[in-house]
Design a protein around this motif. Structure first.
Motif, PDB file in Angstrom:
ATOM      1  N   ARG A  57      28.819  27.813  -8.803  1.00 48.13           N
ATOM      2  CA  ARG A  57      27.821  26.750  -8.659  1.00 48.13           C
ATOM      3  C   ARG A  57      26.673  27.198  -7.764  1.00 48.13           C
ATOM      4  O   ARG A  57      26.864  28.000  -6.852  1.00 48.13           O
ATOM      5  N   LYS A  72      24.380  25.498  -4.962  1.00 44.27           N
ATOM      6  CA  LYS A  72      24.522  24.295  -4.143  1.00 44.27           C
ATOM      7  C   LYS A  72      23.497  24.370  -3.020  1.00 44.27           C
ATOM      8  O   LYS A  72      23.575  25.255  -2.178  1.00 44.27           O
ATOM      9  N   VAL A 111      22.629  16.508  -1.882  1.00 43.05           N
ATOM     10  CA  VAL A 111      23.092  17.875  -2.140  1.00 43.05           C
ATOM     11  C   VAL A 111      22.985  18.102  -3.639  1.00 43.05           C
ATOM     12  O   VAL A 111      23.515  17.331  -4.434  1.00 43.05           O
ATOM     13  N   PHE A 146      23.644  20.187  -6.950  1.00 39.65           N
ATOM     14  CA  PHE A 146      24.587  21.146  -7.539  1.00 39.65           C
ATOM     15  C   PHE A 146      24.040  21.630  -8.867  1.00 39.65           C
ATOM     16  O   PHE A 146      23.652  20.820  -9.707  1.00 39.65           O
ATOM     17  N   MET A 188      25.493  13.206  -4.210  1.00 41.07           N
ATOM     18  CA  MET A 188      25.672  14.348  -5.113  1.00 41.07           C
ATOM     19  C   MET A 188      24.792  14.196  -6.345  1.00 41.07           C
ATOM     20  O   MET A 188      24.791  13.161  -7.003  1.00 41.07           O
ATOM     21  N   LYS A 240      23.104  24.860 -14.115  1.00 32.02           N
ATOM     22  CA  LYS A 240      23.061  25.983 -13.185  1.00 32.02           C
ATOM     23  C   LYS A 240      21.838  26.866 -13.427  1.00 32.02           C
ATOM     24  O   LYS A 240      21.098  27.198 -12.499  1.00 32.02           O
ATOM     25  N   SER A 273      25.866  29.896  -5.166  1.00 31.36           N
ATOM     26  CA  SER A 273      26.218  29.633  -3.766  1.00 31.36           C
ATOM     27  C   SER A 273      27.715  29.562  -3.543  1.00 31.36           C
ATOM     28  O   SER A 273      28.209  29.863  -2.462  1.00 31.36           O
ATOM     29  N   GLU A 274      28.432  29.105  -4.574  1.00 31.95           N
ATOM     30  CA  GLU A 274      29.863  28.956  -4.333  1.00 31.95           C
ATOM     31  C   GLU A 274      30.632  29.112  -5.624  1.00 31.95           C
ATOM     32  O   GLU A 274      30.110  28.893  -6.718  1.00 31.95           O
TER      33      GLU A 274
END
Ligand SMILES: Nc1ncnc2c1ncn2[C@@H]1O[C@H](COP(=O)(O)OP(=O)(O)OP(=O)(O)O)[C@@H](O)[C@H]1O
Ligand SMILES: [Mg+2]
Lengths: 230, 409
Positions: free
Chosen positions: B101, B103, B118, B120, B202, B207, B221-222
């Motif tokens: 993801r 983020k 935030v 995503f 959220m 992406k 990022s994650e």
């Protein structure tokens, strides 16, 4: 060696503020293989003396020896071991464990001793037959008469061939025929196994079986008669 | 050994002498054990719900980040290898459930309001089974693929922004050169979450779309990785750590979310306290029963000692009697607990009482969970404490004087 030796034992009970001397400087020696009857009127000290010999009660003063070993200074646990190993008991008031059957009561001592189940069963059945209780082995105490219960207690006292049998009024609830059968059994064990018997009784016919008759009164020995050749 | 046999036989017989008392006591123990196991299963079910929900709100079981990302979750702290390389590495393992993801913190602006959120950037296909969003849409549609140009926001946020499906909003963040990166998006869907906070903060976009907006190429990022059981993620954590050979920070969920992580420990403690409290209530009955049983049997206990049973064996007899009583109660207690939990496995609807608990992340269907470890703990608590509670009456019995027994008429 003496089977039992009492040296100058005293036992005093307090009843209210009245002192009762249940044993008053009693000394006796009982030889191995002896057959002694203790006779005294009620309250004469028979039970107290038997309890002192059996390590159930510690006298206030004096010494008690069983099989040459001093017992009046042993711990509770050691006294239990001594009774288990050497002494067969018939108590005056209360003898049988209510939740166990006649046979299990007879086997109780052997079971605690660690005798195997087979040996126990064999011995207990044989002894129950000898005291005339065959067929009643699976009854619990509550399902038996006083005399039958007493015979179970006698059977338990002698089944493991102890060195010493202490019997407190073993014939109290028995008719004369059963009591003489029991005394014959005692006599036979006394002769064949050299088991020492100390029997407290009121019963003249029981006294007649004894080799030696000790008469007590108010906690003192008043007479000591050799009746037959020991 | 033989002595133990004798002692057990006596204990068992004695136990059934006073049927009524024994049955009442067995009933009480059964009830207590049932309460221990049943309540624990409910608690476990509840915690399970909370954690599973919590984990579905994105953490997964294990996460991979740039080592500085957790302190500063900005676009500067991206994972050091490209998304394509991450995919290649995961495909070389048998880990199936993972999602990478983007983020970043961002600001969302409608024509009326703006909010910090935030943001995503996700690949919707990879998120299946890891996060909740796709399952809980309240309006519109979910993202179709990683280059979807729409965004999905929480229903609560939509209210705040006074926007709705079909309307446009602007998202604004920073690119790695500290330049403003912004872009207009059309809201394509609204989601519901178990926690209001999730709905408010959220926002999901494709992406690839985000990577282009932020000018970060193929970076992410994650990575979130999902295993089979959230209770046991050590092996998974190690495996993922190997994949990134120590360059990135790889952490299990309990460390990522210490609130959720501590929940398990707190509940373990709570369960033990609960069991001990119930036992305390039981122990009064147990000790009383034993004291009475011992008191009634002064004579025969004395008789056994007179016949040459050592005080220690008397003590053992009473203790064994107590343990037999406990074992019978445990047997029934366990059976009844099992029988009452099994039919509830399909879930208990607690929506009536759950309203107020939503805050804590509790959902409205409770699935009781009977765990072997809890059942064993309940049994151990009853046996061990029961043993200790029986020592005092047993000790008393072993102090009886044999003479008392055989002379009393
Ligand atoms: N625990 C006791 N407390 C007070 N006095 C006792 C106790 N045990 C015995 N005595 C007294 O000690 C004396 C001797 O009692 P003991 O039981 O030895 O007599 P006994 O010869 O066995 O009598 P019986 O033929 O009635 O059984 C009696 O006066 C009795 O009242
Ligand atoms: Mg007497």
């Amino acid at each position: 060696m003496n089977a039992v030796q009492c040296v100058d034992i005293c036992k005093t009970y307090l009843q209210g503020d009245q002192e009762i001397k249940a044993l008053d400087h009693v000394s006796i020696d009982i030889a191995e293989g002896g057959f002694v009857c203790l006779s005294a009127p009620s309250g004469g000290g028979k039970t107290t003396l038997l309890n002192a010999i059996g390590g159930l009660d510690i006298p206030d003063s004096g010494e008690v020896y069983v099989g040459g070993e001093r017992i009046d200074n042993l711990s509770k646990g050691d006294l239990a071991d001594l009774r288990l190993a050497k002494i067969g008991f018939v108590f005056q008031a209360y003898n049988l464990i209510p939740v166990l059957t006649a046979r299990e009561n007879v086997e109780f001592v052997m079971q605690v001793q660690g005798v195997s189940a087979n040996a126990r069963r064999q011995k207990s059945m044989a002894i129950l037959q000898e005291v005339g209780l065959e067929g009643l082995e699976d009854r619990r105490p509550a399902e038996m008469s006083g005399g039958q219960q007493q015979r179970v207690a006698v059977a338990r006292a002698i089944v493991s061939n102890p060195e010493l049998v202490l019997a407190d009024e073993p014939t109290a609830n028995l008719d004369s025929r059963t009591s003489s059968e029991l005394m014959d059994l005692f006599t036979e064990l006394n002769e064949t196994h050299a088991t020492t018997f100390v029997v407290a009784t009121h019963d003249k016919r029981v006294m007649a079986y004894a080799k030696r008759l000790i008469k007590m009164l108010d906690g003192r020995i008043v007479d000591d008669i050799q009746q037959k050749a020991a | 050994m033989r002595l133990l046999q004798t002692v057990s036989k006596l204990a068992w017989r004695n136990l059934w002498r006073n049927h009524r008392r024994t049955i009442i006591m067995v009933g009480a123990i059964t009830l207590g054990v049932w309460a221990m196991i049943f309540m624990t299963a409910l608690i476990r079910g509840m915690v399970d719900n909370m954690i599973t929900d919590g984990l579905r709100a994105l953490p997964g079981h294990v996460q991979v980040h740039h080592p500085a990302f957790r302190d500063d979750p900005s676009v500067e702290n991206l994972i050091g290898v490209s998304d394509a390389e991450i995919r290649r590495r995961f495909e070389s393992t048998d880990i199936e459930s993972w999602a990478s993801r983007v983020k970043v913190p961002a600001v969302i602006t409608s024509e009326r309001e703006s909010r910090g959120i935030v943001l995503f950037g996700i690949d919707p296909a990879r998120e299946v089974g890891i996060s909740f969003v796709a399952d809980d849409m309240s309006d519109g549609r979910f993202l179709e693929d990683e280059s979807d140009s729409g965004i999905v926001i929480g229903a609560k946020l939509a209210d705040t922004l006074e926007t709705e499906v079909g309307k446009r909003v602007v998202l604004m963040s920073q690119d790695p050169d500290n330049e403003v990166a912004d872009r207009g998006f059309r809201v394509v869907g609204l989601f519901d979450a178990s926690l209001d906070a999730f709905e408010e903060t959220m926002v999901f976009a494709g992406k690839e779309t985000l990577q282009r907006m932020l000018k970060i190429g193929d970076a992410v990022s994650e990575v979130a990785v999902q295993g089979d059981d959230y209770r046991d993620v050590t092996a998974l954590t190690d495996e993922v750590r190997q994949l990134f050979s120590g360059n990135e920070e790889v952490l299990p969920w309990a460390e990522l979310d210490s609130y959720l992580g501590s929940m398990l420990d707190v509940m373990d403690g709570f369960v033990l306290v609960w069991m001990v409290v119930i036992f305390m209530a039981l122990s009064f009955g147990l000790v009383n029963t034993l004291v009475m049983a011992v008191f009634e049997r002064v004579r025969e206990i004395g008789l056994m000692m007179a016949l040459g049973m050592r005080p220690g064996s008397i003590l053992a007899q009473i203790v064994v009697e107590s343990i037999l009583l406990l074992l019978v109660g445990l047997l029934f207690g366990n059976l009844i607990a099992y029988a009452s939990i099994e039919p509830l496995k399909t879930g208990i609807d607690v929506s009536i009482v759950a309203e107020g608990m939503e805050m804590m992340g509790v959902s409205t269907v409770l699935y009781p969970k009977m765990m072997l470890k809890d059942v064993l703990l309940a049994n151990a608590v009853v046996l061990v404490l029961g043993f200790l509670a029986s020592l005092s009456p047993a000790w008393r019995a072993s102090r009886y004087e044999p003479i008392e027994a055989i002379t009393k008429v």
